[in-house]
Design a protein around this motif. Sequence first.
Motif, PDB file in Angstrom:
ATOM      1  N   GLN C 107      61.778   7.882  18.091  1.00 18.53           N
ATOM      2  CA  GLN C 107      61.199   6.909  19.036  1.00 18.53           C
ATOM      3  C   GLN C 107      62.290   6.071  19.711  1.00 18.53           C
ATOM      4  O   GLN C 107      62.246   5.841  20.918  1.00 18.53           O
ATOM      5  CB  GLN C 107      60.245   5.971  18.290  1.00 18.53           C
ATOM      6  CG  GLN C 107      58.999   6.673  17.760  1.00 18.53           C
ATOM      7  CD  GLN C 107      58.154   5.754  16.904  1.00 18.53           C
ATOM      8  OE1 GLN C 107      58.553   4.629  16.579  1.00 18.53           O
ATOM      9  NE2 GLN C 107      56.968   6.220  16.514  1.00 18.53           N
ATOM     10  N   VAL C 108      63.235   5.597  18.903  1.00 14.16           N
ATOM     11  CA  VAL C 108      64.303   4.761  19.454  1.00 14.16           C
ATOM     12  C   VAL C 108      65.171   5.571  20.422  1.00 14.16           C
ATOM     13  O   VAL C 108      65.589   5.081  21.469  1.00 14.16           O
ATOM     14  CB  VAL C 108      65.148   4.145  18.321  1.00 14.16           C
ATOM     15  CG1 VAL C 108      66.418   3.495  18.865  1.00 14.16           C
ATOM     16  CG2 VAL C 108      64.322   3.121  17.560  1.00 14.16           C
ATOM     17  N   ALA C 109      65.421   6.818  20.073  1.00 10.34           N
ATOM     18  CA  ALA C 109      66.250   7.656  20.943  1.00 10.34           C
ATOM     19  C   ALA C 109      65.571   7.921  22.277  1.00 10.34           C
ATOM     20  O   ALA C 109      66.218   7.932  23.327  1.00 10.34           O
ATOM     21  CB  ALA C 109      66.579   8.978  20.248  1.00 10.34           C
ATOM     22  N   ILE C 110      64.266   8.141  22.254  1.00  9.84           N
ATOM     23  CA  ILE C 110      63.569   8.497  23.507  1.00  9.84           C
ATOM     24  C   ILE C 110      63.354   7.266  24.381  1.00  9.84           C
ATOM     25  O   ILE C 110      63.599   7.296  25.575  1.00  9.84           O
ATOM     26  CB  ILE C 110      62.207   9.174  23.201  1.00  9.84           C
ATOM     27  CG1 ILE C 110      62.439  10.467  22.437  1.00  9.84           C
ATOM     28  CG2 ILE C 110      61.451   9.450  24.499  1.00  9.84           C
ATOM     29  CD1 ILE C 110      61.175  11.048  21.827  1.00  9.84           C
ATOM     30  N   ASN C 111      62.880   6.185  23.796  1.00  6.10           N
ATOM     31  CA  ASN C 111      62.561   4.995  24.601  1.00  6.10           C
ATOM     32  C   ASN C 111      62.285   3.845  23.641  1.00  6.10           C
ATOM     33  O   ASN C 111      61.156   3.658  23.197  1.00  6.10           O
ATOM     34  CB  ASN C 111      61.336   5.269  25.479  1.00  6.10           C
ATOM     35  CG  ASN C 111      61.044   4.146  26.441  1.00  6.10           C
ATOM     36  OD1 ASN C 111      61.589   3.051  26.317  1.00  6.10           O
ATOM     37  ND2 ASN C 111      60.175   4.408  27.406  1.00  6.10           N
TER      38      ASN C 111
END
Lengths: 195, 195, 195, 195, 195, 195
Positions: C107-111
């Motif tokens: 989640q953090v990597a995507i947005n």
Amino acid sequence: MSDYPISRYPVPALEELPQDIRERLVTVQEKSGFVPNVFVALAHRPEEFRAFFAYHDALMLKESGLSKAEREMIVVATSAANDCQYCVVAHGAILRIYAKNPLLADQVAINYRKADLTTRQKIMLDFAMKVALHPAELQESDYTALQEQGFSQADSWDIGAIAAFFALSNRMAHLTEMRPNDEFYLMGRIPKSKN
Amino acid sequence: MSDYPISRYPVPALEELPQDIRERLVTVQEKSGFVPNVFVALAHRPEEFRAFFAYHDALMLKESGLSKAEREMIVVATSAANDCQYCVVAHGAILRIYAKNPLLADQVAINYRKADLTTRQKIMLDFAMKVALHPAELQESDYTALQEQGFSQADSWDIGAIAAFFALSNRMAHLTEMRPNDEFYLMGRIPKSKN
Amino acid sequence: MSDYPISRYPVPALEELPQDIRERLVTVQEKSGFVPNVFVALAHRPEEFRAFFAYHDALMLKESGLSKAEREMIVVATSAANDCQYCVVAHGAILRIYAKNPLLADQVAINYRKADLTTRQKIMLDFAMKVALHPAELQESDYTALQEQGFSQADSWDIGAIAAFFALSNRMAHLTEMRPNDEFYLMGRIPKSKN
Amino acid sequence: MSDYPISRYPVPALEELPQDIRERLVTVQEKSGFVPNVFVALAHRPEEFRAFFAYHDALMLKESGLSKAEREMIVVATSAANDCQYCVVAHGAILRIYAKNPLLADQVAINYRKADLTTRQKIMLDFAMKVALHPAELQESDYTALQEQGFSQADSWDIGAIAAFFALSNRMAHLTEMRPNDEFYLMGRIPKSKN
Amino acid sequence: MSDYPISRYPVPALEELPQDIRERLVTVQEKSGFVPNVFVALAHRPEEFRAFFAYHDALMLKESGLSKAEREMIVVATSAANDCQYCVVAHGAILRIYAKNPLLADQVAINYRKADLTTRQKIMLDFAMKVALHPAELQESDYTALQEQGFSQADSWDIGAIAAFFALSNRMAHLTEMRPNDEFYLMGRIPKSKN
Amino acid sequence: MSDYPISRYPVPALEELPQDIRERLVTVQEKSGFVPNVFVALAHRPEEFRAFFAYHDALMLKESGLSKAEREMIVVATSAANDCQYCVVAHGAILRIYAKNPLLADQVAINYRKADLTTRQKIMLDFAMKVALHPAELQESDYTALQEQGFSQADSWDIGAIAAFFALSNRMAHLTEMRPNDEFYLMGRIPKSKN
């Protein structure tokens, strides 16, 4: 009549088309006096054609809190941001007709912030442009700005979904090098009484 | 089971849905073991739901010069460029399964140019990314680059149309704040023999 | 075991390394069960290796107002913004472990704005992302936003310095075409009880 | 002497510093006639100070295929692209001195492509700027372009690593609002014979 | 006649103007049937007015290797890239008239690469757009591309200088919120024989 | 004296020039001790030369609510944003002289937000930079921000018009590859008492 190709992909002859698609082309020809090239170019893929126009009609023809002119403003503003010749020219014509305003489509295409629109309409277009160009940056304050102008939750879906659908549509027009019909350029520019 | 909302718009109960949509949800539940949230979130608007999945199926399920894994590579790469949580997580899972490769989806999402792909697949993704991000800049050399890798004219339409469809899909996911099901995160990561 | 190269520069054999570096590799091997490729790739330049890990340890291992999971969030978010395969995959694994959350790293990597984080953590990441991407635009209000979430002046240095250090680290990974170990992809994804 | 603060974080007095750091400051004072503010500002965190200067020295002081002036060109060009006041002013002074050219630093800071450099140096800076600004886009042809100018594989690491280290350094200068010493502005601008 | 203001700055009455400026307005009124608003808006500052139109005339009215239609293509393409309502609408009209083509101005404004232009004209516009948008990136190959199409050295100055002058002009139109006269929108759209 | 060319276009000899232009060059030579290259490079086109300097003088030499130093700050900040070697070096010299400050020009060129300026001057430059870089985004709040700092309506025109004029000027310098005179680099850097 123009000699330029309508699409870089094969364009089917009317008689080659499945009956439902042929009937849609005949209907639009009778209503508009010509067949917009988007119908011809996308008919190359009947399944995709049917889904495309079903989606289009679900957003653009239904009852909505947005007037038909307002929906076309979204199309013109976002398509201009995507440099899409077909959609700016064709939907610019439709906007002029729905808005009964010969100047508005060009203004919206060039810079909607300086167009002859209400504040409410400009905020509608701010939201649509964010969906079109920077959708990952949508945040609560964007939805709140719509609410403060009286837009309902359903309206926010409509605004966003129209911008999303034309994100697809602009890309198909670029992919196929779809050419707008010459007829669109002049439509809605001359007040009826002068014709 | 997650307590986070699936969508910022109302989510219909199964029994409220038109029969055709309800049946599609039941079918996918039976096949996958759960209902991906995109079905639930979009069911809020049945007409748009039907057009969306008709379009999806026309591109993703049909016979094509592109393998199903290659089509999912296009989805993952372009959705990651759009920072779309739902599509990267859900289609990342599908890509792992189709490609039978537990590493590939993360690689394609982060930077497809450094992923374990063939040159042909990277050039396919170059084209797809241009359609996704800078469609107005498409030029003859982009189509030629595909041809030189053996892609047919029909393949170029498929590549572009999938990128265009997920331009729409990513924007709907952002608009609705669609949340991927927790199940997707682990799918396809563990080789069968170890399960 | 993967056949892909770890780095585009020469990779030293263990026995060629200076003793202090060899000992660090042995220690990490014993602790983690494998040697992360960043140790191997950077060992090509012992002086730079020592400075790199001294800097890393000074920021990531010390006592801080930020939890270790929060520090890894900064690494994952900024490394994803830089499309850095090594850092997203390796530090994503570490984040899953520290946060005891199998979903968070993706989640953090995507947005990160749509990740399952507290408001405080999102504002921490807003600051880190500005340092990573637009450091010249840092202004008083950015520091104030941190203070309003209870971050101390020392915390603001930590957040900024971690983002700054991984600006270096991401660029070294891109320069050397550093490949993450296959082991990282699955780490922390399966709850302990299920293993 | 300037009344402006050196850093937005606390600045230690000389007598508070650990001995090794104090000695380094005394040495640089004796050599340069003043202590560059980067030493004072970073001494707030002794561990990070030591790693920072160990890394700096490993890249900037060692034997290399790049001259010291060329290494400073990389610093000035990439720091200007990052709008970093400290690094452009301080390393601009050093570049003027190493290159024995009072015009070069300003030219490189404004637009290295129009500076009085050799083609080889411009291609070196093209590579460095890509590492600084778009590291994910590095590709084989970038390395080849260096080779064609006679740069070795070790040189490409040096060029990239200096750009990477100043990506860190510029961000620390922005974070701390580090101010360059007034002395730097005039250094190296007046030919020796005129002094 | 429109009720919208012509400019956000004061607009002088004809009788307040210096004689030379008043005469220019009378002349253009007699020739065109109306006074384009740029004359009225800029007359607020007579010295700047005189310099502006002297510069304009030196580029747009003189003998040149570029036809008058080609010069207007440069104006329309670069002004559209700058989202300048006044210049796109007013010079779009002039382009339609000079080119005797009712479609061309809209095409050039939306996306000159897909307009009905010769390759030579598109390469002319590539150069003009680079001057308008990324002038620091001009390089030898840009000038060579013009030469290969038969443009002389003097032509390259003309192309660049027109783009540069309208960089000024577009910014003055934005600064003053200059409104195009309604008359421009329809000019040149209807073939003479149909009027 | 430098061996580098002043311009990529032909440079006229003094005796070839029309008398009015020759006189201007002689006057500036007598006043400054050298002829700034912009006069020589633009003299290639006498009509454009006259309009250029008439425009320049109308903005930069007249009475204004902005001091001459403030007007040069606008030139330096916007020219640096456009990477324009000639304008940053030449007008940097003029700014140092008008402001009687040897540090200010470099600071403004690198990052005006961190320069030794008043808040009022930084807000003036915020407006100028928007005109230079994103003029279509000018909105009411930008004008209000100027008013709140005591700038009059006439001042806002001056700020915007100077930024607009140097948008032209920077582009002409890039187009012609105009080289600043070596003399500019040192001007204003040494306090008078030291000379």
